[in-house]
Design an enzyme around this catalytic site. Structure first.
Site, PDB file in Angstrom:
ATOM      1  N   ALA A  35      43.552  32.787  35.278  1.00  0.00           N
ATOM      2  CA  ALA A  35      44.388  33.949  35.570  1.00  0.00           C
ATOM      3  C   ALA A  35      45.038  34.511  34.309  1.00  0.00           C
ATOM      4  O   ALA A  35      45.037  35.725  34.066  1.00  0.00           O
ATOM      5  CB  ALA A  35      45.457  33.569  36.592  1.00  0.00           C
ATOM      6  N   TYR A 105      36.705  21.776  38.552  1.00  0.00           N
ATOM      7  CA  TYR A 105      36.609  20.458  37.932  1.00  0.00           C
ATOM      8  C   TYR A 105      37.620  20.436  36.780  1.00  0.00           C
ATOM      9  O   TYR A 105      37.271  20.558  35.612  1.00  0.00           O
ATOM     10  CB  TYR A 105      35.177  20.202  37.437  1.00  0.00           C
ATOM     11  CG  TYR A 105      34.166  20.291  38.559  1.00  0.00           C
ATOM     12  CD1 TYR A 105      33.824  19.166  39.302  1.00  0.00           C
ATOM     13  CD2 TYR A 105      33.595  21.513  38.901  1.00  0.00           C
ATOM     14  CE1 TYR A 105      32.923  19.255  40.362  1.00  0.00           C
ATOM     15  CE2 TYR A 105      32.699  21.614  39.966  1.00  0.00           C
ATOM     16  CZ  TYR A 105      32.363  20.488  40.679  1.00  0.00           C
ATOM     17  OH  TYR A 105      31.477  20.582  41.726  1.00  0.00           O
ATOM     18  N   LYS A 226      53.214  42.885  45.705  1.00  0.00           N
ATOM     19  CA  LYS A 226      51.855  43.405  45.881  1.00  0.00           C
ATOM     20  C   LYS A 226      51.498  43.398  47.356  1.00  0.00           C
ATOM     21  O   LYS A 226      51.681  42.389  48.032  1.00  0.00           O
ATOM     22  CB  LYS A 226      50.855  42.527  45.115  1.00  0.00           C
ATOM     23  CG  LYS A 226      51.072  42.494  43.619  1.00  0.00           C
ATOM     24  CD  LYS A 226      50.306  41.359  42.955  1.00  0.00           C
ATOM     25  CE  LYS A 226      51.040  40.049  43.084  1.00  0.00           C
ATOM     26  NZ  LYS A 226      50.440  38.953  42.301  1.00  0.00           N
ATOM     27  N   GLY A 228      48.270  44.949  48.677  1.00  0.00           N
ATOM     28  CA  GLY A 228      46.909  45.427  48.885  1.00  0.00           C
ATOM     29  C   GLY A 228      46.812  46.934  48.971  1.00  0.00           C
ATOM     30  O   GLY A 228      47.277  47.651  48.083  1.00  0.00           O
ATOM     31  N   GLU A 230      48.389  48.967  50.724  1.00  0.00           N
ATOM     32  CA  GLU A 230      49.688  49.646  50.810  1.00  0.00           C
ATOM     33  C   GLU A 230      50.324  49.830  49.440  1.00  0.00           C
ATOM     34  O   GLU A 230      51.358  50.486  49.312  1.00  0.00           O
ATOM     35  CB  GLU A 230      50.631  48.859  51.715  1.00  0.00           C
ATOM     36  CG  GLU A 230      50.198  48.822  53.165  1.00  0.00           C
ATOM     37  CD  GLU A 230      51.179  48.070  54.034  1.00  0.00           C
ATOM     38  OE1 GLU A 230      52.325  47.855  53.593  1.00  0.00           O
ATOM     39  OE2 GLU A 230      50.794  47.665  55.134  1.00  0.00           O
ATOM     40  N   GLY A 231      49.728  49.230  48.412  1.00  0.00           N
ATOM     41  CA  GLY A 231      50.232  49.407  47.057  1.00  0.00           C
ATOM     42  C   GLY A 231      51.297  48.396  46.685  1.00  0.00           C
ATOM     43  O   GLY A 231      51.159  47.207  46.950  1.00  0.00           O
ATOM     44  N   GLY A 257      40.722  38.316  40.502  1.00  0.00           N
ATOM     45  CA  GLY A 257      41.262  38.980  39.326  1.00  0.00           C
ATOM     46  C   GLY A 257      42.076  40.225  39.624  1.00  0.00           C
ATOM     47  O   GLY A 257      42.679  40.798  38.714  1.00  0.00           O
ATOM     48  N   ALA A 258      42.141  40.639  40.897  1.00  0.00           N
ATOM     49  CA  ALA A 258      42.896  41.853  41.231  1.00  0.00           C
ATOM     50  C   ALA A 258      44.385  41.677  40.946  1.00  0.00           C
ATOM     51  O   ALA A 258      45.041  42.563  40.390  1.00  0.00           O
ATOM     52  CB  ALA A 258      42.680  42.217  42.694  1.00  0.00           C
ATOM     53  N   ASP A 260      45.690  39.615  38.816  1.00  0.00           N
ATOM     54  CA  ASP A 260      45.864  39.549  37.361  1.00  0.00           C
ATOM     55  C   ASP A 260      45.880  40.956  36.778  1.00  0.00           C
ATOM     56  O   ASP A 260      46.668  41.265  35.875  1.00  0.00           O
ATOM     57  CB  ASP A 260      44.736  38.729  36.727  1.00  0.00           C
ATOM     58  CG  ASP A 260      44.638  37.335  37.327  1.00  0.00           C
ATOM     59  OD1 ASP A 260      45.680  36.777  37.710  1.00  0.00           O
ATOM     60  OD2 ASP A 260      43.513  36.810  37.403  1.00  0.00           O
TER      61      ASP A 260
END
Length: 314
Positions: A35, A105, A226, A228, A230-231, A257-258, A260
């Site tokens: 991340a 791992y 955050k 999604g 809805e911003g 990664g969204a 991040d």
């Protein structure tokens, strides 16, 4: 002066090249997962100076990671090495939509031995911002101590601290431990960046205004939640919660990664001296770009790409 210091574990990432279950995959592409590594790439592409605090093994994957970090114009001055433990690895399936299956791992990896002694030389009077996520403190006691040490040093120096809980419940001994430790870390932060479900789990509060106020009461300057499509929801002390709408995405390729990318947008705007509303717009835009690309960081834009996307889609 360094713009941003990040701390986290970069892992060798082997991504399946064909659709299907991970156990049946025969061919993989090699890259890097993590991340904080994703955030570092995003900020470097936006022309910020970045240093990465981490620890890798003296092995081929560790060598590969350090080379790639430097190729991405991320500083390696704060990278330390273990001659006893290996660099962590991650496998990821290929999907046409939604979340891929992953396998880690990383138990007893080189990074799990990161300690205060490895990072004692960092001078936060020369650092503008420290970004921390909730992943590193879950991997070992020594890393957790190092994270607390870093945040205390940054706080004393007046360095801005952003904190993304980035929950990984499977890494913790218990949910109770996770909540206690992460809320403790959040008390050092100037900006807290939870997702809606993360905020509910960590605070026990269902509504966005309530969970935001929880972190403001701990000392945060701003809480940006955050949500999604809805911003983002922005709450500052003494002000009403503001919703900044997200960008419409017709086809989601890979959601990894969204979050991040969202953090990249917030940090970028903060360093540029922009308002929180503008910061949320940048964050929403980068998150939307990222989910339209395969991989963990392929969608992270340059300044020109970011501005063009916002102008075309606002």
């Amino acid at each position: 002066m360094t713009d941003v210091v990040l701390v986290g574990e970069p892992m060798g990432l082997f991504s399946a090249t064909e659709y299907g279950s991970l156990k049946d995959a025969k061919e993989f592409n090699k890259s890097i997962a993590g991340a904080e590594f994703n955030v570092g790439i995003g900020l470097a592409r936006l022309k910020h100076s970045v240093e990465y605090v981490t620890k890798v093994g003296q092995d081929p994957i560790g060598e590969f990671i350090v080379e790639e970090i430097e190729k991405e114009n991320i500083g390696s001055d704060f990278i330390s090495y273990s001659d006893t433990y290996q660099t962590g690895l991650m496998l990821k399936s290929k999907v046409s939509e939604g979340d891929p299956v992953t396998a880690y791992y990383r138990k007893s990896s080189a990074f799990t031995t990161l300690s205060k002694e490895n990072i004692a030389g960092i001078d936060f009077s020369k650092v503008k911002l420290l970004h921390v996520t909730g992943i590193p403190p879950a991997v070992s006691e020594t890393v957790r101590e190092a994270i607390i040490y870093l945040m205390k040093k940054a706080k004393e120096a007046g360095t801005i601290i952003t904190f993304d809980p980035n929950l990984r419940p499977s890494l913790w001994n218990s949910t109770e431990e996770m909540i206690e430790v992460l809320n403790g870390l959040a008390s050092y932060a100037d900006v807290v960046l939870p997702g809606v479900s993360e905020g509910k789990m960590l605070t026990g509060i269902d509504d966005i205004e309530g969970m935001s106020q929880y972190y403001l009461n701990l000392g945060a300057e701003a809480v940006i939640v955050k949500s999604g499509e809805e911003g983002a929801y922005i709450t500052e002390k003494g002000k009403e919660t503001l919703n900044v709408k997200g960008f419409k995405v017709s086809h989601v390729v890979d959601t990894v990664g969204a979050g991040d990318g969202f953090a990249v947008g917030i940090i970028h705007a903060r360093l540029e001296g922009l308002s929180w509303e503008e910061a949320a717009t940048y964050a929403n835009a980068i998150g939307a770009l990222q989910v339209q690309h395969p991989g963990d960081n392929e969608g992270l834009p340059t300044k020109e790409e970011l501005e063009a996307y916002i102008k075309a889609n606002k």
